[in-house]
Design a protein around this motif. Structure first.
Motif, short mmCIF file in Angstrom:
data_model
loop_
_atom_site.label_atom_id
_atom_site.label_comp_id
_atom_site.label_asym_id
_atom_site.label_seq_id
_atom_site.Cartn_x
_atom_site.Cartn_y
_atom_site.Cartn_z
N ARG A 1 -5.39 1.23 0.70
CA ARG A 1 -4.62 0.71 1.83
C ARG A 1 -3.44 -0.14 1.37
N MET A 2 -3.63 -0.89 0.30
CA MET A 2 -2.55 -1.76 -0.20
C MET A 2 -1.45 -0.96 -0.90
N GLN B 1 5.04 3.78 -5.04
CA GLN B 1 5.62 2.98 -3.96
C GLN B 1 7.14 3.18 -3.95
N TRP C 1 -7.12 -6.56 -7.85
CA TRP C 1 -5.73 -7.01 -7.75
C TRP C 1 -5.28 -7.69 -9.05
N MET D 1 3.75 -15.60 -1.41
CA MET D 1 2.69 -15.00 -0.58
C MET D 1 1.52 -15.95 -0.36
N PRO E 1 5.26 -9.46 2.89
CA PRO E 1 5.08 -8.62 1.70
C PRO E 1 5.77 -7.27 1.84
N THR F 1 5.73 -5.03 -1.34
CA THR F 1 5.22 -4.17 -2.41
C THR F 1 3.70 -4.16 -2.37
N ALA F 2 3.11 -3.26 -3.14
CA ALA F 2 1.65 -3.17 -3.18
C ALA F 2 1.03 -4.47 -3.69
N GLU G 1 2.31 -7.47 -3.55
CA GLU G 1 2.50 -8.52 -2.55
C GLU G 1 1.55 -8.33 -1.37
N ARG G 2 1.40 -7.10 -0.92
CA ARG G 2 0.47 -6.85 0.20
C ARG G 2 -0.94 -7.23 -0.19
N ASP H 1 -2.97 -10.34 1.58
CA ASP H 1 -4.22 -10.04 2.30
C ASP H 1 -5.38 -10.85 1.74
#
Length: 760
Positions: free
Chosen positions: A409-410, A416, A460, A491, A502, A504-505, A507-508, A512
């Motif tokens: 999901r991220m 990307q 992550w 973030m 966010p 980018t992946a 950052e997301r 989260d």
């Protein structure tokens, strides 16, 4: 008496200079010491002791530019601290009176009030009287920030004497990493750095705790302490039965001769001085720019750095002439005369030969001339010492599916837009890595939801750890690494409403996880947790910079930064949160015993990782960050010997963890008079750290991340050619000397160094 070893050739690149107010300082400080009862009748010193030690000469060498009043004050501080050391020896170390020592040390803290209006207790001995007098004369000239920092370093200097006393009681010699950590506290050099601020310039509070200032202070401290240990080995180890000495530590750990240990200690001293130089020349200018420091602030920092530099050379010169130390067979430091070289009293510490001597130059050259992507073959995994029982959560499979779905999901599993470097993982790789297995073992009692969240954090963090060297290191783009890190820090604000959006992946994922983890924390806890994340991300930038310079780090700097790059502080902090509400004072977690416990565990875990990941990092990724490689480089030895040293260090750090938990935590509980609930909470925290270590080892044994077949899945194992644009791979380094690095190489080595210096 025959000396136990030949003093090595020291790296002394800067000239010592002598303060012109030496005689006035000698006269003043003798009058001061006598007036406070430190001489006749003290049972510690007589007048001839003070005369022969000549602390005024020490301070005149180490503070060559200050006026007479400042020199006298600083000299009094040094008389006081050396008197304290000898007084503590006579009163408590020889008798091993721990209870009396604790009472004695606890009282001294009350003689350093932040506000002088609060007054002092009535002094009962010369140490207390001297501290009260010095504090009252010093702090009116300094800021509250400096007072707090200097008070803390003084308390560390005093209180950690209990650590030395405890080791004497049980005949225990520290391991090298433990020794470096504790020697800074008991050795006094961080305390000396505070007095350098008084003499030269106080550093701005807003950067006083930055990495460059911390490294300058720590590299300075380590060099001062190791130099002192070399000169004082005969007196401390032979006469006093002292166990806190770098030569003795290395002699015991490496199982080598005293001479080899002395040479290795001197090599470490050289490495720390070269780290100081690197930080001053490379990291300080970046610090000035990043903090938009004004000329006055920059001048203060540079004056402080110069003060630290003066202290190094002056301290060496004093050790060469003081009757307190073994120096009769020391080689003269300046037999070579060059045009425009300083001459006269105080110039002896300018050792032209030491600057250009091959051992020191080789050490610097090796750090910058490693050939990346060296073919190593599969990592050799020794029998890792792990005394803790492994327990795995029954929710492992659930956490694996949840964490894989979260990464998808991220956007971590597919390219990307605008970020070609994001293609570093796919789902097959991620499932083989199985970070959920690590989570399931380091926190086997977690709920399914907490376990899944933990697995996402590990996913992550490892994604970021893989991303930085690939995207920024191989493209040599330090500016981009810093810009991305600044975005990531955006973030995780203390106030969630201030978070950036966010894009980018990475950052997301971070945004989260931050929201899910920190939402219910207090501002204080959220700030502490945020600090561990920032330390980890900024350590990735440090790795990128070394990768760009092709610089293998200094061993001490590497060990301390490795805790951050591995995410040790982050995961341990999450463990600590599980004990919230059990009546454990925050000061407990900041105590020296708990910090030592955590650092021992962190280092053991980092060493496990580097032992398993050696082939992946050195052969496949062209990295310069690995304990085994750092050890190879420092000692100039081959893989097998370096692996043996790292394996031994992992064992000793794990044993140290056991020692602290078994012998020091009960004392901490009693000292703080903790209740049943708080004691149970800390015991539970120790068990969580044990789970952390056992879980890390289990994951490394089972993950599909470090094995030969994971790294080279094609038939035939190793690829036929290196990736395009990379230099040809070379074989393992030849065997070097067992533990010293004094072997002289041909003139080609000197030419290589000079070329490397021009490049750097």
């Amino acid at each position: 008496m025959t000396q136990p070893f030949q003093l090595p050739d020291f790296y002394v690149p800067y000239p010592a200079r002598l303060n012109p107010h030496l005689e006035s300082a000698r006269t003043h400080t003798k009058r001061w010491a006598r007036g406070l009862g430190m001489l006749e009748g003290s049972g510690v010193w007589e007048e001839h002791d003070l005369d022969s030690h000549d602390y005024a000469l020490l301070c005149s060498y180490t503070h060559p530019d200050c006026d007479a009043e400042a020199l006298s004050l600083v000299t009094d501080w040094y008389v006081w601290v050396f008197f304290f050391d000898d007084h503590f020896l006579e009163m408590f170390k020889r008798s091993q009176d721990r209870d009396g020592a604790k009472y004695y040390l606890d009282r001294l803290a009350s003689f350093m009030p932040m506000d002088l209006a609060d007054g002092f207790p009535e002094a009962t001995n010369p140490v207390e009287a001297g501290l009260a007098d010095l504090w009252a004369r010093t702090v009116p000239h300094m800021s509250m920030d400096w007072r707090e920092r200097f008070s803390l370093s003084t308390e560390n200097l005093l209180n950690e004497s209990m650590w030395e006393l405890a080791n004497i009681n049980i005949g225990r010699i520290a391991n090298p990493l433990e020794y470096i950590e504790m020697r800074r506290k008991v050795g006094g050099a961080p305390w000396s750095a505070g007095l350098i601020e008084y003499v030269s310039a106080e550093v701005p509070a807003r950067i006083a705790h930055s990495r460059p200032l911390g490294v300058l202070r720590d590299a300075f401290s380590d060099a001062v302490h190791i130099r002192n240990d070399i000169f004082s080995y005969q007196r401390e180890v032979g006469d006093e039965g002292e166990l806190s000495n770098a030569i003795l530590v290395l002699e015991t750990f490496l199982d080598c001769s005293t001479q080899e240990a002395a040479d290795a200690s001197n090599d470490l001293l050289t490495s720390r001085l070269q780290q100081f130089e690197h930080t001053a020349l490379v990291e300080l200018p970046q610090l000035f720019a990043e903090h938009a420091m004004d000329p006055t602030e920059m001048a203060a920092v540079l004056a402080y750095a110069k003060g630290l530099q003066d202290w190094q050379s002056g301290g060496h010169e004093w050790h060469m002439v003081s009757s307190r130390y073994m120096n009769k067979e020391a080689r003269a430091t300046a037999p070579l005369t060059l045009p425009h070289q300083p001459a006269g009293l105080g110039s002896a510490a300018l050792d032209i030969r030491s600057v250009f001597a091959l051992p020191a130059m080789e050490l610097r050259a090796r750090s910058f001339t490693h050939v990346p992507f060296e073919r190593t073959g599969p990592s050799v995994i020794p029998d890792i010492y792990m005394p803790f029982t492994l327990d795995v959560s029954p929710h492992h499979a659930h956490a694996l599916e949840q964490s894989v779905a979260w990464c998808r999901r991220m956007g971590m599993l597919e390219p990307q837009p605008g970020d070609p470097g994001s293609v570093i993982w796919n789902e097959e790789k991620l499932r083989g890595y199985d970070f959920a297995l690590c989570s399931a073992a380091i926190d086997p009692d977690a709920t399914p939801e907490a376990l899944s969240l933990n697995a996402c954090w590990l996913s992550w963090g490892t994604y970021g750890d893989d991303y930085y060297p690939l995207v920024f290191g191989q493209t040599k783009n330090l500016a981009a690494a810093k810009a991305v890190t600044a975005r990531l820090i955006g973030m995780i604000p203390v106030d969630p409403a201030e978070a950036l959006v966010p894009v980018t992946a990475m950052e997301r994922g971070l945004a989260d996880l931050w929201l899910r983890t920190a939402a219910d924390m207090s501002d204080t806890v959220r700030g502490e947790f945020r600090a561990t994340l920032i330390d980890m991300m900024e350590s990735w930038v440090w790795e990128v910079e070394n990768q760009i310079l092709n610089r293998i780090p200094d061993p001490v700097d590497y060990a301390e930064m490795r805790r951050a790059t591995f995410g040790s502080n982050l995961t341990m902090y999450l463990c600590r949160l599980g004990q919230a509400g059990r009546g454990i004072p925050d000061e407990i977690y900041r105590s020296g015993i708990i910090r030592s416990l955590e650092n021992a565990a962190a280092d053991a875990g980092c060493l496990i990782n580097d032992i398993f990941s050696y082939q992946k990092e050195i052969e496949v990724e062209g990295e310069v960050h690995n304990y085994v490689l750092v050890t190879r480089n420092f000692f100039d030895i081959g893989y097998e010997k370096a692996l043996h040293i790292c394996h031994s260090l992992q064992t000793r750090r794990t044993e140290e963890f056991e020692h602290i938990a078994r012998t020091q935590l009960p004392v901490l509980y009693d000292d703080w008079k903790l209740g049943t609930e708080a004691r149970a909470g800390l015991d539970a925290y120790v068990r969580e750290l044990e789970d952390w270590l056992a879980g890390i080892l289990n994951w490394h044994r089972k993950t599909h991340r470090y094995r030969e077949e994971d790294l080279h899945p094609l038939p035939g194992g190793l690829p036929d050619a290196q990736p395009e644009g990379l230099p040809p791979a070379t074989g393992p380094a030849p065997w070097g000397p067992d533990f010293g690095m004094s072997a002289i190489r041909a003139i080609d080595g000197l030419r290589t160094l000079l070329a490397a210096d021009r490049t750097v």
